[in-house]
Design an enzyme around this catalytic site. Sequence first.
Site, PDB file in Angstrom:
ATOM      1  N   GLU A   1     -10.401   3.093  -7.804  1.00 48.10           N
ATOM      2  CA  GLU A   1     -11.584   3.423  -7.026  1.00 48.10           C
ATOM      3  C   GLU A   1     -12.264   4.550  -7.806  1.00 48.10           C
ATOM      4  O   GLU A   1     -13.146   4.314  -8.607  1.00 48.10           O
ATOM      5  CB  GLU A   1     -11.190   3.852  -5.617  1.00 48.10           C
TER       6      GLU A   1
ATOM      7  N   GLU B   1     -16.416   1.871   1.337  1.00 52.25           N
ATOM      8  CA  GLU B   1     -15.865   2.378   2.594  1.00 52.25           C
ATOM      9  C   GLU B   1     -16.746   3.461   3.212  1.00 52.25           C
ATOM     10  O   GLU B   1     -16.825   3.586   4.434  1.00 52.25           O
ATOM     11  CB  GLU B   1     -14.452   2.920   2.366  1.00 52.25           C
TER      12      GLU B   1
ATOM     13  N   HIS C   1      -6.493   4.369  -5.816  1.00 48.26           N
ATOM     14  CA  HIS C   1      -7.632   4.975  -5.117  1.00 48.26           C
ATOM     15  C   HIS C   1      -7.494   6.496  -5.132  1.00 48.26           C
ATOM     16  O   HIS C   1      -6.375   7.015  -5.043  1.00 48.26           O
ATOM     17  CB  HIS C   1      -7.732   4.442  -3.693  1.00 48.26           C
ATOM     18  N   GLU C   2      -8.638   7.152  -5.250  1.00 50.79           N
ATOM     19  CA  GLU C   2      -8.703   8.631  -5.370  1.00 50.79           C
ATOM     20  C   GLU C   2      -7.938   9.196  -6.564  1.00 50.79           C
ATOM     21  O   GLU C   2      -7.412  10.318  -6.476  1.00 50.79           O
ATOM     22  CB  GLU C   2      -8.217   9.322  -4.080  1.00 50.79           C
TER      23      GLU C   2
ATOM     24  N   HIS D   1       0.837  -1.192   0.000  1.00 50.15           N
ATOM     25  CA  HIS D   1       0.000   0.000   0.000  1.00 50.15           C
ATOM     26  C   HIS D   1       0.869   1.237   0.000  1.00 50.15           C
ATOM     27  O   HIS D   1       1.759   1.379   0.831  1.00 50.15           O
ATOM     28  CB  HIS D   1      -0.929   0.020   1.219  1.00 50.15           C
ATOM     29  N   HIS D   2       0.628   2.110  -0.981  1.00 50.99           N
ATOM     30  CA  HIS D   2       1.311   3.409  -1.057  1.00 50.99           C
ATOM     31  C   HIS D   2       0.280   4.523  -0.971  1.00 50.99           C
ATOM     32  O   HIS D   2      -0.245   4.967  -1.996  1.00 50.99           O
ATOM     33  CB  HIS D   2       2.072   3.555  -2.374  1.00 50.99           C
ATOM     34  N   GLU D   3      -0.041   4.945   0.244  1.00 50.24           N
ATOM     35  CA  GLU D   3      -0.874   6.132   0.394  1.00 50.24           C
ATOM     36  C   GLU D   3       0.048   7.339   0.247  1.00 50.24           C
ATOM     37  O   GLU D   3       1.024   7.459   0.985  1.00 50.24           O
ATOM     38  CB  GLU D   3      -1.561   6.149   1.758  1.00 50.24           C
TER      39      GLU D   3
END
Lengths: 589, 589
Positions: B377, B383, B358-359, B288-290
Amino acid sequence: MMDLGFATNLRNKIILSYFIVSDELTEFALTGDHKTFWIPGDYDTNEYAYTTSTLSKIDATIGRAADEIFAKTTIGRNAVQSPLMMKTAEALYVNIFEAALVDYPAMNLEVNQQTFTLTAHLVPDAAGNKAYLQTPAKTPWRTIIVSDNAAGILVSKMILNLNEPTKLKDVSWIKPQKYVGVWWELHVGKTTWNYSDTENLKLTETDWNALKPNGRHGATTARVKRYIDFASAHGFGGVLVEGWNIGWEDWFGKWKEEVFDFVTPYPDFNVTELQQYAEKKGVKLIMHHETSASVSNYERRMDEAYRFMKAHGYDAVKTGYVGRIIPRGEHHDGQWMVNHYVRVAEKTAQYKIMVVAHEPVRPTGLHRTYPNWLACEAARGNEFNAWSEGNPPEHETILPFTRLMGGPMDYTPGIFQTRMDYYNTGRKAQVHTTLTKQLALYVTLYSPIQMAADLPENYERFPDAFQFIKDVAVDWDDTKILQAEPGDYLTIARKTKNKDEWFIGAITDESARTSRIPLDFLTPGQSYVANIYADARDGHWEKNPMVYNIRTVLINSRTTLDLKLAPGGGTAISLKPATAEDKKKWKEY
Amino acid sequence: MMDLGFATNLRNKIILSYFIVSDELTEFALTGDHKTFWIPGDYDTNEYAYTTSTLSKIDATIGRAADEIFAKTTIGRNAVQSPLMMKTAEALYVNIFEAALVDYPAMNLEVNQQTFTLTAHLVPDAAGNKAYLQTPAKTPWRTIIVSDNAAGILVSKMILNLNEPTKLKDVSWIKPQKYVGVWWELHVGKTTWNYSDTENLKLTETDWNALKPNGRHGATTARVKRYIDFASAHGFGGVLVEGWNIGWEDWFGKWKEEVFDFVTPYPDFNVTELQQYAEKKGVKLIMHHETSASVSNYERRMDEAYRFMKAHGYDAVKTGYVGRIIPRGEHHDGQWMVNHYVRVAEKTAQYKIMVVAHEPVRPTGLHRTYPNWLACEAARGNEFNAWSEGNPPEHETILPFTRLMGGPMDYTPGIFQTRMDYYNTGRKAQVHTTLTKQLALYVTLYSPIQMAADLPENYERFPDAFQFIKDVAVDWDDTKILQAEPGDYLTIARKTKNKDEWFIGAITDESARTSRIPLDFLTPGQSYVANIYADARDGHWEKNPMVYNIRTVLINSRTTLDLKLAPGGGTAISLKPATAEDKKKWKEY
């Protein structure tokens, strides 16, 4: 994933942790309508010529030679840049600047022309904010240096010492040096950065090997070997090569993001062959990374570019930031870019690479913290003399009181062939200097890295004068400011590190003058042999710039020199202890 | 170095090569005040719930659930996003969107509420420009899909096929898959992304090992092993872990640049131990790379992060872009970010890494060009049901006509425990669904990567229903849109790739309905055993969401199913050829 975020956010409203600086209200209340040496306030460039006027007469909208600067963002009629050098009616010298500019935008100054109060004007970011800080946060020092003589301003080490000491354990790889390179020939139009004259190319799609060469490309393997030979023969440590990598056909003025990759040479530049040749000749090639101000592109490619450098024997890089910044909306002197320059200094240090930055924010003493960041341009350099209305003769007498207060400048002195019509008839541009003034600049404009900027061919025309550039040191352990008046004249003596050798530079503005220099700073009782490189009697920066006399005499600490400086001229002197043979051979001054 | 630049610049004025797009004036002139399924026009987010209204009644200032979205930049009362799905009074279905969005900003639509003309509104950059192009340049396709039945919209492959075929030679490493992970437990508040509750930390200065753990950190070595065991036991290929790396204490809402480094695990997350454990269990961990939308920071660190992934056995990454973009002034859906998402797709492909974003900007069919870019996403996902007013029951009946027109969505279905007060008494949030509707979503919301999003503990409470998630395919070679009406209901049958197995999903909005489904698409004469996962008679998304019946029957191509869908409910069916034993064991439908 908003809810936790909001919670955190709410908690943050209780304790100040992250905050936005919308403005800084620092004021400097002056006592009168002082004389100032100013350049227009600007978010993107400091490459203006200086105007001398009282505070009330400042009109930044007519900043000199402004039309020669592409990427500029002026602030307004009454905004000027720091460092701001002033002289009061009582002959007090006042310098206002900042130190340790890190994680914060640069400070311009807005002048109230009625009350003579200066108010800080920070460079904004793309969103119109000034800075984004996290506690605990430090803002840069605001510095005021006052002296009753001009030399006192130059003697001050306050700005340097307000910066953090370096964290580097090993600095043995950081080497002061002189260099030559494929550079001035590009500015005089003899050769070109670009390999082809085809335009509208794409970094990753163009077949660069299939391009039609324009036949005037400067950075060819053969041409660079010529420079390596010259450097090797005359004891220069470095050879800078600009225009070696693909992208120069479209490099300028396009606000183009994917402009350079920093690792792909032009077809006529053989990296490996030159690496081996330079090594054989005991010379180090200096890499050039022109970003074209596309900094997001450079940051993506920096690591690969530095690995490429180390793999090919480069341990110094000259960076460049010509143009409008990408990320678009950011400015050269804003917080984001200030952080970028520091990031480059830190990352290059990890690779043991030395850096010279062109077109960055003006320095504020950070070379104490990052000693591998040898020098910056960050002002109007000698290059402007090659193709613009140039730098007036007074220019180099002002720089030490302004730009150089923050650190060393890569001014690139040493231009012997001062008239550009030598290269192309009808070309009007001319370096505003005599030949020997160019020699004096190696002493008056401090930098641990100095270029011998002219073409090897030109140095070979004047081997006697060139001797000074070969001899002059770049690393010093003592400095004497002998005479100084901003805008008029400057005489400095510097002692070579760990040697009883001195070098003296004396320069003047457009007026001729005689400079009397007592040498009482020399070791008493010691006789020195002095080589004096002086303007010829009929020398004149404009009418007769390339005439000079070189005398060798014996002097000592009781000697007082009388130096005759031509209009726009200068004198350079090298001193070393006289041998018995010297004493027989040369007369006393 | 201005003069050459100017020359080049001047030459450029002759031939159009580099230019700035200040605006695009594309218009779509509609014939009437059509019914639309819209979300507010926005530069930074597409995570809104849909509003159904006529064009003249659109008021984007009251976009539903907007207050739950942190980083939003709405455009105005009459601006909506594309894809825009409409239905005319004559029951024509009209979809307006774009395809192959590369090197250009996303298109919103401004609605003229008198003339019913839609005008393109491009997302601007930090300088207020729309795009920077170099000739030859292509702008994205503008697409109009019209059908006299809703299914016809979903059947269209036009947007996908308007994209370039992939340039990848080898795609064998790209694997459709199902996954579980440390994720939903973070959203329900059982555990946290952050390791400590200390805030105001600095990535490079904080001693992360010395922090006081909050005792609720989700991504611990032990907890991840539990997920690996569960994935291994039930045949899931991947385990996503969020909150494994330092920085989550301050990750959100600070507009902080140096927020994550993507390579440093928290003290209680042992990368090597988990790499070995996952390998032993035949499971792949998903990285995961936020970025926290600090994209300049991510771009500096991407290469190192991907090398770190490959060194530790990761071959898929979920990226995240929550927050306001850095470079500041840029937007999620502007040209600079559009180029970033593509850069990630290209760079990950070089490392043979699959991506789920995502986003990001909503997709426009680029998964044809970049097949390793498995899904996005880019809409209001499941969510939101965990902590906001959630997604109304109709939400998933609209998504295929809007967001999914551009490509697969990582919606993260499979929530069995629908009421959040199960975790904390008094917590109001609830997934707007019945349990079996969550199963149907694996068929109705296409993605080659699907999460079984709920906690292992919850799946273990309902092993019979969980069987469908274990069985359902993610890779198909045939699709039948059996029934469709945006905002009301959707029934889709998909055939498992290279197998005579089918899966059917039927969902409804807040209204109960009976769905008659002729199975005439099945192989004639072939008998199939069908497992039917249906809402219980008294099922209801709000009042009684977790009751269901599972029947096993024999069916064939002449069978017509009558499915009873509860309010907010759905039915999921798996079909495979009946064995002799099946035929003895089970009754005909």
